[in-house]
Design an enzyme around this catalytic site. Sequence first.
Site, PDB file in Angstrom:
ATOM      1  N   LYS A  67     -14.794  36.555  41.570  1.00  0.00           N
ATOM      2  CA  LYS A  67     -13.796  36.039  40.639  1.00  0.00           C
ATOM      3  C   LYS A  67     -13.614  37.081  39.544  1.00  0.00           C
ATOM      4  O   LYS A  67     -14.532  37.863  39.262  1.00  0.00           O
ATOM      5  CB  LYS A  67     -14.293  34.720  40.013  1.00  0.00           C
ATOM      6  CG  LYS A  67     -13.192  33.797  39.554  1.00  0.00           C
ATOM      7  CD  LYS A  67     -12.661  32.929  40.679  1.00  0.00           C
ATOM      8  CE  LYS A  67     -11.551  32.016  40.226  1.00  0.00           C
ATOM      9  NZ  LYS A  67     -11.084  31.133  41.280  1.00  0.00           N
ATOM     10  N   GLY A  97      -2.317  13.147  39.918  1.00  0.00           N
ATOM     11  CA  GLY A  97      -1.736  14.486  39.816  1.00  0.00           C
ATOM     12  C   GLY A  97      -0.915  14.835  41.036  1.00  0.00           C
ATOM     13  O   GLY A  97      -1.448  15.003  42.129  1.00  0.00           O
TER      14      GLY A  97
HETATM   15  P1  NAD Z   1      -0.691  21.784  39.492  1.00  0.00           P
HETATM   16  O1  NAD Z   1      -0.791  22.242  38.075  1.00  0.00           O
HETATM   17  O2  NAD Z   1       0.499  22.186  40.302  1.00  0.00           O
HETATM   18  O3  NAD Z   1      -0.766  20.166  39.558  1.00  0.00           O
HETATM   19  C1  NAD Z   1      -1.624  19.417  38.779  1.00  0.00           C
HETATM   20  C2  NAD Z   1      -0.833  18.195  38.331  1.00  0.00           C
HETATM   21  O4  NAD Z   1      -1.710  17.327  37.651  1.00  0.00           O
HETATM   22  C3  NAD Z   1       0.301  18.538  37.365  1.00  0.00           C
HETATM   23  O5  NAD Z   1       1.521  17.980  37.854  1.00  0.00           O
HETATM   24  C4  NAD Z   1      -0.139  17.901  36.053  1.00  0.00           C
HETATM   25  O6  NAD Z   1       0.948  17.409  35.292  1.00  0.00           O
HETATM   26  C5  NAD Z   1      -1.024  16.779  36.545  1.00  0.00           C
HETATM   27  N1  NAD Z   1      -2.010  16.293  35.585  1.00  0.00           N
HETATM   28  C6  NAD Z   1      -2.711  16.995  34.662  1.00  0.00           C
HETATM   29  N2  NAD Z   1      -3.528  16.174  33.981  1.00  0.00           N
HETATM   30  C7  NAD Z   1      -3.370  14.940  34.514  1.00  0.00           C
HETATM   31  C8  NAD Z   1      -3.944  13.670  34.251  1.00  0.00           C
HETATM   32  N3  NAD Z   1      -4.857  13.501  33.298  1.00  0.00           N
HETATM   33  N4  NAD Z   1      -3.526  12.612  34.982  1.00  0.00           N
HETATM   34  C9  NAD Z   1      -2.601  12.758  35.945  1.00  0.00           C
HETATM   35  N5  NAD Z   1      -2.009  13.943  36.224  1.00  0.00           N
HETATM   36  C10 NAD Z   1      -2.394  15.006  35.524  1.00  0.00           C
HETATM   37  O7  NAD Z   1      -2.038  22.241  40.185  1.00  0.00           O
HETATM   38  P2  NAD Z   1      -2.343  22.296  41.753  1.00  0.00           P
HETATM   39  O8  NAD Z   1      -2.104  23.688  42.238  1.00  0.00           O
HETATM   40  O9  NAD Z   1      -1.676  21.148  42.436  1.00  0.00           O
HETATM   41  O10 NAD Z   1      -3.910  22.085  41.725  1.00  0.00           O
HETATM   42  C11 NAD Z   1      -4.459  20.813  41.477  1.00  0.00           C
HETATM   43  C12 NAD Z   1      -5.976  20.878  41.536  1.00  0.00           C
HETATM   44  O11 NAD Z   1      -6.387  21.382  42.809  1.00  0.00           O
HETATM   45  C13 NAD Z   1      -6.617  21.825  40.514  1.00  0.00           C
HETATM   46  O12 NAD Z   1      -7.889  21.297  40.169  1.00  0.00           O
HETATM   47  C14 NAD Z   1      -6.797  23.108  41.301  1.00  0.00           C
HETATM   48  O13 NAD Z   1      -7.829  23.919  40.756  1.00  0.00           O
HETATM   49  C15 NAD Z   1      -7.180  22.556  42.651  1.00  0.00           C
HETATM   50  N6  NAD Z   1      -6.910  23.467  43.773  1.00  0.00           N
HETATM   51  C16 NAD Z   1      -5.647  23.867  44.046  1.00  0.00           C
HETATM   52  C17 NAD Z   1      -5.410  24.714  45.124  1.00  0.00           C
HETATM   53  C18 NAD Z   1      -4.020  25.153  45.472  1.00  0.00           C
HETATM   54  O14 NAD Z   1      -3.823  25.670  46.591  1.00  0.00           O
HETATM   55  N7  NAD Z   1      -3.018  24.971  44.605  1.00  0.00           N
HETATM   56  C19 NAD Z   1      -6.490  25.145  45.924  1.00  0.00           C
HETATM   57  C20 NAD Z   1      -7.781  24.687  45.634  1.00  0.00           C
HETATM   58  C21 NAD Z   1      -7.972  23.847  44.553  1.00  0.00           C
END
Ligand code: NAD
Length: 339
Positions: free
Chosen positions: A78, A175
């Site tokens: 990282k 989310g």
């Molecule tokens: P993102 O930012 O696109 O989506 C997260 C969503 O959660 C947003 O729409 C935000 O408004 C909402 N949110 C934030 N706080 C909230 C709450 N308290 N209650 C309800 N909704 C809330 O992020 P993402 O890319 O979809 O990733 C989501 C999670 O998955 C993160 O923890 C990320 O680290 C993990 N993750 C993502 C990926 C990926 O491929 N994008 C891969 C591995 C892990």
Amino acid sequence: MLFQHPDYEHETVLFGQDPGSGLKAIIAVHNRRRGPAIGGCRMMAYPDESSALTDVLRLSKGMTYKCAIGDIPFGGGKAVIIGDPASQKTPELLHAMGDLVNQLGGRYITSFDSGTTLEDVAIIGERTAHVGGIQPGAGNASASTAYGVLVCMREAARLRLGADSLAGLTVAIQGVGNVGSRLAELLAKDGAKLKLADVASELAQTVAAKTGGETVPIDKIMTTSCDILAPCALGGVLSAASVPELSCRVVCGGANNQLVDNSIADQLLDEEIFYCPDYLANAGGIIDLHYQLKEPSRDDLKNHLDGLAHTLQECNSFSQSHNCSMAVAADQIAEARFR
Ligand code: NAD
């Protein structure tokens, strides 16, 4: 300070700075027994340098476990850039970051993370070949993450609920961003009933309209009655305080670091809530990156993602035979693959 750090068990930690561009960054390579270290480059206005160091040490270690559980030939790494991405990110700074990544000669492959975008990684890639996720025609890693969560959810439903499919089961998603919205669409195709919440309430409504789901207030989604709860927003949502309030039989979602610590997985076990380890459920994103780097067919990618179901079965068998939580089972299986 580094040698005494409680999270330090790493192969290499590289500190870099470039006064011209203002770059201050740390790259941590945790373990390369399975292959070169891979992991995103995070940019954040850390309150101090020691929080940045702790973050990069923990995140890179987590990547080693995720690559091992996802069964890809990479180790964990990282990078963190100390600075506000909104005001301090410039092409010069990203070029200096590319030079720093390049110093490791391929021992670390970078990609995007919080505070950096695909475009930023492309700029870093003007100085180093050791970048992932920007290959032309590459799929969207979030789609693979969502599909991996779905695969694990189907398997968890079979193991815990005796259900042949997700049809008719209620899934609550916290989310509906990149991962949660795609997961909702896949679940709708599987015939699941959806409860959705997002701090961006219009987004929740849009996804609900598209998938035939209902919206739930954000302060109710964790406790709403459902078969499966899918945290897809934040880390740390499963704690000693929140677990007794849950009204589900399975937790399986895409968010990173859902448990405040591994003892919470014991608490879930006591409550008879089946927990799919988060870094297994969301390994689809890093698996996707692996296929982008090696350019095989998307069919290979799908088969690999489908294999996450088998790994979840392995965790379940290990947890039963060793009388331990699913979190401990996943860690043990991952460690056996990289130690
Ligand atoms: P993102 O930012 O696109 O989506 C997260 C969503 O959660 C947003 O729409 C935000 O408004 C909402 N949110 C934030 N706080 C909230 C709450 N308290 N209650 C309800 N909704 C809330 O992020 P993402 O890319 O979809 O990733 C989501 C999670 O998955 C993160 O923890 C990320 O680290 C993990 N993750 C993502 C990926 C990926 O491929 N994008 C891969 C591995 C892990």
